[in-house]
Design a protein around this motif. Structure first.
Motif, PDB file in Angstrom:
ATOM      1  N   ALA A 192       0.760   0.053  -0.463  1.00 50.87           N
ATOM      2  CA  ALA A 192       1.075   0.615  -1.776  1.00 50.87           C
ATOM      3  C   ALA A 192       1.594   2.048  -1.673  1.00 50.87           C
ATOM      4  O   ALA A 192       2.339   2.515  -2.544  1.00 50.87           O
ATOM      5  N   THR A 193       1.199   2.747  -0.632  1.00 51.63           N
ATOM      6  CA  THR A 193       1.567   4.164  -0.514  1.00 51.63           C
ATOM      7  C   THR A 193       2.234   4.516   0.814  1.00 51.63           C
ATOM      8  O   THR A 193       2.710   5.639   0.977  1.00 51.63           O
ATOM      9  N   GLU A 194       2.273   3.587   1.764  1.00 49.93           N
ATOM     10  CA  GLU A 194       2.799   3.878   3.092  1.00 49.93           C
ATOM     11  C   GLU A 194       3.707   2.753   3.568  1.00 49.93           C
ATOM     12  O   GLU A 194       3.797   1.693   2.949  1.00 49.93           O
ATOM     13  N   PRO A 226       8.083   5.572   0.475  1.00 46.92           N
ATOM     14  CA  PRO A 226       7.725   4.919  -0.785  1.00 46.92           C
ATOM     15  C   PRO A 226       7.762   5.910  -1.944  1.00 46.92           C
ATOM     16  O   PRO A 226       7.484   7.103  -1.778  1.00 46.92           O
ATOM     17  N   GLU A 227       8.145   5.429  -3.100  1.00 53.56           N
ATOM     18  CA  GLU A 227       8.230   6.296  -4.275  1.00 53.56           C
ATOM     19  C   GLU A 227       6.831   6.514  -4.838  1.00 53.56           C
ATOM     20  O   GLU A 227       6.409   5.892  -5.802  1.00 53.56           O
ATOM     21  N   THR A 228       6.106   7.420  -4.227  1.00 52.00           N
ATOM     22  CA  THR A 228       4.750   7.733  -4.647  1.00 52.00           C
ATOM     23  C   THR A 228       4.511   9.219  -4.485  1.00 52.00           C
ATOM     24  O   THR A 228       5.110   9.870  -3.631  1.00 52.00           O
ATOM     25  N   ALA A 229       3.657   9.774  -5.312  1.00 54.61           N
ATOM     26  CA  ALA A 229       3.344  11.200  -5.242  1.00 54.61           C
ATOM     27  C   ALA A 229       2.114  11.463  -4.396  1.00 54.61           C
ATOM     28  O   ALA A 229       1.629  12.583  -4.346  1.00 54.61           O
ATOM     29  N   VAL A 230       1.599  10.430  -3.729  1.00 57.60           N
ATOM     30  CA  VAL A 230       0.370  10.590  -2.950  1.00 57.60           C
ATOM     31  C   VAL A 230       0.614  11.479  -1.728  1.00 57.60           C
ATOM     32  O   VAL A 230      -0.170  12.380  -1.427  1.00 57.60           O
TER      33      VAL A 230
END
Length: 286
Positions: A192-194, A226-230
């Motif tokens: 989901a984040t990597e 990935p398009e995430t701000a994490v």
């Protein structure tokens, strides 16, 4: 009279022969290629900040490495400006030859063991080849992962890898720069984040302030992340202090982890929005 003439003739021929032989010898010496002069000390530390520089450990040199990254400075007194949440790295690097070294470290982050290999592929020459090229590989072993949390965990899931190709140039006695293509592979990751495989382009520079002080800067851009701000691209600034037998590096970064796999892909801080981590690298040469 005739004998004098013969003696004179022999002396003339001998002198001519010696002069010709001397000319031939000088021509041969002139034809011998001059020894290549290698440019030195593009970087004083084995790392720019956290990213590897093109500096190598010399043959039979052993570096004892101690590194710390404290917690988030922006939390203030809640964590005593990061001192309550430190990560530690202890390790060693050994120069097998002048162009090949190996290393091993143990780090607090995920109780990680990191094995490294570094090898020089080309050297910058004063009036020749324009850059220094080094290869660098790491293998991480995450010993924090537990079958209690992940019942299906396999031994291979603990491994992560990086392959890097730092290329540097010393432009002057004061300024050096580097570009570093980076590949990161993880056997354990959150889809989901990597990503399992991640590519980055790293850049770094060093500017010498005095004989024993220099400022360093490095940044790595994740490609197709990935398009995430994490997680965010790692950006670090530092100061090199040369003190006799070792180099002491002060570091400010938006990534607290020091193992390359996590440093390049799991930085959670933002320079403009909190998450700044102070720390240091210390190398002692034996």
């Amino acid at each position: 009279m005739k004998s004098k003439i013969w003696i004179t003739a022999v002396l003339i021929v001998t002198a001519c022969t010696l002069a010709s032989a001397q000319d031939d010898l000088l021509k041969e010496l002139d034809s011998v290629p001059a020894q290549k002069e290698i440019e030195t000390a593009a970087f004083k530390g084995l790392q720019i900040c956290t990213m590897q520089s093109t500096k190598m450990a010399a043959k039979n040199e052993f570096y004892f490495v101690v590194s710390h990254r404290f917690g988030d400075l922006t939390n203030g007194l809640d964590n005593f400006f990061g001192l309550d949440n430190a990560y530690t790295k202890l390790g060693g690097i050994y120069g097998v030859t002048d162009w090949f070294s190996v290393g091993l470290s143990r780090q607090t982050y995920n109780k990680t063991f990191e094995l490294t290999a570094k090898y020089k592929l080309a050297s910058q020459e004063v009036n020749g080849f324009p850059v220094t090229i080094v290869g660098y590989n790491t293998m991480d072993i995450n010993t924090k992962l537990s079958t209690d949390t992940y019942p299906g965990l396999k031994g291979v899931n603990r491994f992560g890898f990086t392959t890097q190709l730092p290329v540097s140039r010393k432009f002057s006695n004061s300024f050096s720069a580097e570009i570093n293509p980076i590949y990161v592979h993880k056997n354990f990751y959150d889809p989901a984040t990597e990503k399992k495989d991640q590519f980055l382009i790293g850049t770094g520079a060093r500017y010498k302030l005095t004989k024993r002080l220099s400022i360093n800067l490095e940044y790595s851009a994740r490609l197709g992340a990935p398009e995430t701000a994490v997680y965010h691209n790692p950006l670090s600034a530092g100061l090199d202090i040369e003190t006799g037998g070792h180099v002491f590096q002060l570091v400010f970064s938006n990534s607290q982890a020091m193992n390359d796999v996590a440093y390049f892909t799991n930085g959670i801080g933002q320079w403009n929005g909190g998450g700044i981590y102070f720390g240091f690298n210390m190398y002692r040469v034996f």
